[in-house]
Design a protein around this motif. Structure first.
Motif, PDB file in Angstrom:
ATOM      1  N   HIS A  26       0.796  -1.223   0.000  1.00  0.00           N
ATOM      2  CA  HIS A  26       0.000   0.000   0.000  1.00  0.00           C
ATOM      3  C   HIS A  26       0.827   1.270   0.000  1.00  0.00           C
ATOM      4  N   GLY A  27       2.132   1.156  -0.001  1.00  0.00           N
ATOM      5  CA  GLY A  27       2.957   2.348   0.124  1.00  0.00           C
ATOM      6  C   GLY A  27       3.606   2.773  -1.176  1.00  0.00           C
ATOM      7  N   GLY A  28       4.829   3.280  -1.074  1.00  0.00           N
ATOM      8  CA  GLY A  28       5.555   3.733  -2.256  1.00  0.00           C
ATOM      9  C   GLY A  28       6.563   2.710  -2.740  1.00  0.00           C
ATOM     10  N   GLU A  29       6.230   1.436  -2.602  1.00  0.00           N
ATOM     11  CA  GLU A  29       7.178   0.368  -2.939  1.00  0.00           C
ATOM     12  C   GLU A  29       7.561   0.413  -4.418  1.00  0.00           C
ATOM     13  N   SER A  30       8.828   0.225  -4.673  1.00  0.00           N
ATOM     14  CA  SER A  30       9.359   0.324  -6.035  1.00  0.00           C
ATOM     15  C   SER A  30       9.094  -0.957  -6.813  1.00  0.00           C
ATOM     16  N   PRO A  31       9.163  -0.868  -8.151  1.00  0.00           N
ATOM     17  CA  PRO A  31       9.057  -2.089  -8.957  1.00  0.00           C
ATOM     18  C   PRO A  31      10.141  -3.101  -8.593  1.00  0.00           C
ATOM     19  N   GLU A  32      11.335  -2.603  -8.272  1.00  0.00           N
ATOM     20  CA  GLU A  32      12.443  -3.497  -7.928  1.00  0.00           C
ATOM     21  C   GLU A  32      12.124  -4.279  -6.650  1.00  0.00           C
ATOM     22  N   PHE A  33      11.522  -3.603  -5.680  1.00  0.00           N
ATOM     23  CA  PHE A  33      11.141  -4.281  -4.442  1.00  0.00           C
ATOM     24  C   PHE A  33      10.086  -5.347  -4.723  1.00  0.00           C
ATOM     25  N   CYS A  34       9.112  -5.017  -5.562  1.00  0.00           N
ATOM     26  CA  CYS A  34       8.066  -5.994  -5.912  1.00  0.00           C
ATOM     27  C   CYS A  34       8.675  -7.223  -6.573  1.00  0.00           C
ATOM     28  N   ARG A  35       9.612  -7.004  -7.475  1.00  0.00           N
ATOM     29  CA  ARG A  35      10.260  -8.132  -8.157  1.00  0.00           C
ATOM     30  C   ARG A  35      11.045  -8.992  -7.161  1.00  0.00           C
ATOM     31  N   GLU A  36      11.714  -8.324  -6.223  1.00  0.00           N
ATOM     32  CA  GLU A  36      12.509  -9.067  -5.247  1.00  0.00           C
ATOM     33  C   GLU A  36      11.606  -9.917  -4.349  1.00  0.00           C
ATOM     34  N   LEU A  37      10.469  -9.347  -3.940  1.00  0.00           N
ATOM     35  CA  LEU A  37       9.515 -10.124  -3.135  1.00  0.00           C
ATOM     36  C   LEU A  37       9.086 -11.383  -3.879  1.00  0.00           C
ATOM     37  N   LYS A  38       8.709 -11.230  -5.120  1.00  0.00           N
ATOM     38  CA  LYS A  38       8.234 -12.362  -5.918  1.00  0.00           C
ATOM     39  C   LYS A  38       9.329 -13.418  -6.066  1.00  0.00           C
ATOM     40  N   ALA A  39      10.532 -12.946  -6.364  1.00  0.00           N
ATOM     41  CA  ALA A  39      11.618 -13.871  -6.650  1.00  0.00           C
ATOM     42  C   ALA A  39      12.096 -14.604  -5.395  1.00  0.00           C
ATOM     43  N   ARG A  40      12.238 -13.869  -4.304  1.00  0.00           N
ATOM     44  CA  ARG A  40      12.824 -14.468  -3.099  1.00  0.00           C
ATOM     45  C   ARG A  40      11.813 -15.225  -2.253  1.00  0.00           C
ATOM     46  N   LEU A  41      10.564 -14.748  -2.245  1.00  0.00           N
ATOM     47  CA  LEU A  41       9.588 -15.322  -1.329  1.00  0.00           C
ATOM     48  C   LEU A  41       8.525 -16.173  -2.018  1.00  0.00           C
ATOM     49  N   GLY A  42       8.484 -16.146  -3.338  1.00  0.00           N
ATOM     50  CA  GLY A  42       7.561 -17.011  -4.063  1.00  0.00           C
ATOM     51  C   GLY A  42       6.102 -16.696  -3.843  1.00  0.00           C
ATOM     52  N   VAL A  43       5.777 -15.415  -3.668  1.00  0.00           N
ATOM     53  CA  VAL A  43       4.398 -14.988  -3.450  1.00  0.00           C
ATOM     54  C   VAL A  43       3.925 -14.145  -4.631  1.00  0.00           C
ATOM     55  N   GLU A  44       2.592 -14.021  -4.751  1.00  0.00           N
ATOM     56  CA  GLU A  44       2.047 -13.039  -5.667  1.00  0.00           C
ATOM     57  C   GLU A  44       2.154 -11.664  -5.014  1.00  0.00           C
ATOM     58  N   VAL A  45       2.265 -10.630  -5.833  1.00  0.00           N
ATOM     59  CA  VAL A  45       2.352  -9.269  -5.325  1.00  0.00           C
ATOM     60  C   VAL A  45       1.247  -8.424  -5.945  1.00  0.00           C
ATOM     61  N   PHE A  46       0.445  -7.809  -5.093  1.00  0.00           N
ATOM     62  CA  PHE A  46      -0.575  -6.840  -5.525  1.00  0.00           C
ATOM     63  C   PHE A  46      -0.064  -5.455  -5.133  1.00  0.00           C
ATOM     64  N   LYS A  47      -0.073  -4.533  -6.075  1.00  0.00           N
ATOM     65  CA  LYS A  47       0.383  -3.163  -5.785  1.00  0.00           C
ATOM     66  C   LYS A  47      -0.806  -2.225  -5.795  1.00  0.00           C
ATOM     67  N   VAL A  48      -0.920  -1.446  -4.714  1.00  0.00           N
ATOM     68  CA  VAL A  48      -2.019  -0.493  -4.565  1.00  0.00           C
ATOM     69  C   VAL A  48      -1.555   0.886  -5.027  1.00  0.00           C
ATOM     70  N   PHE A  49      -2.410   1.541  -5.796  1.00  0.00           N
ATOM     71  CA  PHE A  49      -2.190   2.932  -6.193  1.00  0.00           C
ATOM     72  C   PHE A  49      -3.347   3.746  -5.643  1.00  0.00           C
ATOM     73  N   SER A  50      -3.029   4.660  -4.734  1.00  0.00           N
ATOM     74  CA  SER A  50      -4.057   5.477  -4.099  1.00  0.00           C
ATOM     75  C   SER A  50      -4.261   6.749  -4.905  1.00  0.00           C
ATOM     76  N   LEU A  51      -5.501   7.022  -5.289  1.00  0.00           N
ATOM     77  CA  LEU A  51      -5.794   8.176  -6.119  1.00  0.00           C
ATOM     78  C   LEU A  51      -5.771   9.447  -5.285  1.00  0.00           C
ATOM     79  N   ASN A  52      -5.014  10.415  -5.739  1.00  0.00           N
ATOM     80  CA  ASN A  52      -4.931  11.680  -5.011  1.00  0.00           C
ATOM     81  C   ASN A  52      -6.138  12.553  -5.329  1.00  0.00           C
ATOM     82  N   SER A  53      -6.093  13.780  -4.865  1.00  0.00           N
ATOM     83  CA  SER A  53      -7.252  14.666  -5.008  1.00  0.00           C
ATOM     84  C   SER A  53      -7.368  15.289  -6.387  1.00  0.00           C
TER      85      SER A  53
END
Length: 231
Positions: free
Chosen positions: A95-122
């Motif tokens: 839900h935060g400002g996680e980078s694409p690189e962090f998402c890839r590392e999570l998938k590769a190292r932990l073997g999980v699916e990754v959902f990325k949230v984008f919060s719409l501003n005003s």
């Protein structure tokens, strides 16, 4: 987007589960994902609590079993890894400002699916090219994207709706990538049918909209799920 995907019923994610008895009452519902919040929140759970809840999935009466989702905001990789050692999670939702690189590392190292949230501003006048530029680096790094209303304290989870037409550029990108787009933010049994019929998201995510006095309400959850699956 393939024709078969159009015909699929929207996926349902119910987030913020904390109570064993509530989860037991849900075992007849056609829920695709159940979320457990590890980030700072009034719905936050410990890894031990989440493990007890996930173990109840074996009692589920509807198949396939729901997938377990851990919700985090700007976590360290070691934090997620430590929680996964205690509780079996299928998906990590960021839900935060996680980078694409962090998402890839999570998938590769932990073997999980990754959902990325984008919060719409005003800003209701986001340019499509700006949205494309934001999303493009996440190609191949995430398994779904989720659109929520921005909350200044937690990022998302505000319980407020946004103008649903703002989800359309995100939906176009997600379908190009052949991944689901989930919509969250202020959904509840009385408005989810309109969202599904008018904007056809691949999935919907609800938390406070199926609660009464801050507690998950089985009648509201049942109505929500039925209205999504029948829309």
């Amino acid at each position: 987007m393939s024709e078969s995907k159009v015909e699929h019923k929207p996926l349902v994610k119910i987030c913020g589960l904390q109570d064993v008895e509530v989860l037991k009452s849900m075992k007849h519902l056609t829920v695709d994902f159940i979320g457990f919040v590890f980030a700072r929140s009034k719905r936050q759970v410990t890894a031990a609590q989440a493990a007890d809840l996930v173990n109840l999935f074996s009692e589920w009466e509807v198949r396939p079993l729901p997938k377990s989702v851990g919700v985090f905001v700007n976590p360290k990789l070691e934090e997620v890894e430590g929680i996964l050692e205690q509780v079996s999670l299928d998906v990590i939702q960021l839900h935060g400002g996680e980078s694409p690189e962090f998402c890839r590392e999570l998938k590769a190292r932990l073997g999980v699916e990754v959902f990325k949230v984008f919060s719409l501003n005003s800003n209701p006048n986001e340019l499509e090219e700006d949205i494309e530029a934001t999303l493009a680096p996440y190609q191949g790094a995430v398994d779904a994207i989720l659109i929520d209303t921005f909350d200044p304290l937690y990022g998302g989870g505000s319980g407020k709706t946004f103008a649903w037409d703002r989800s359309l550029p995100y939906q176009i990108w997600a379908r190009k990538m052949n991944i689901p787009l989930f919509v969250a933010g202020g959904l509840q049994p009385d408005n989810v049918n309109e969202l599904v019929n008018s904007y056809s998201p691949d999935g919907v995510d609800v938390s406070s909209g199926v609660e009464t006095n801050g507690i998950k309400d089985i009648n509201k959850m049942t109505a929500f799920v039925e209205r999504v699956k029948k829309a």
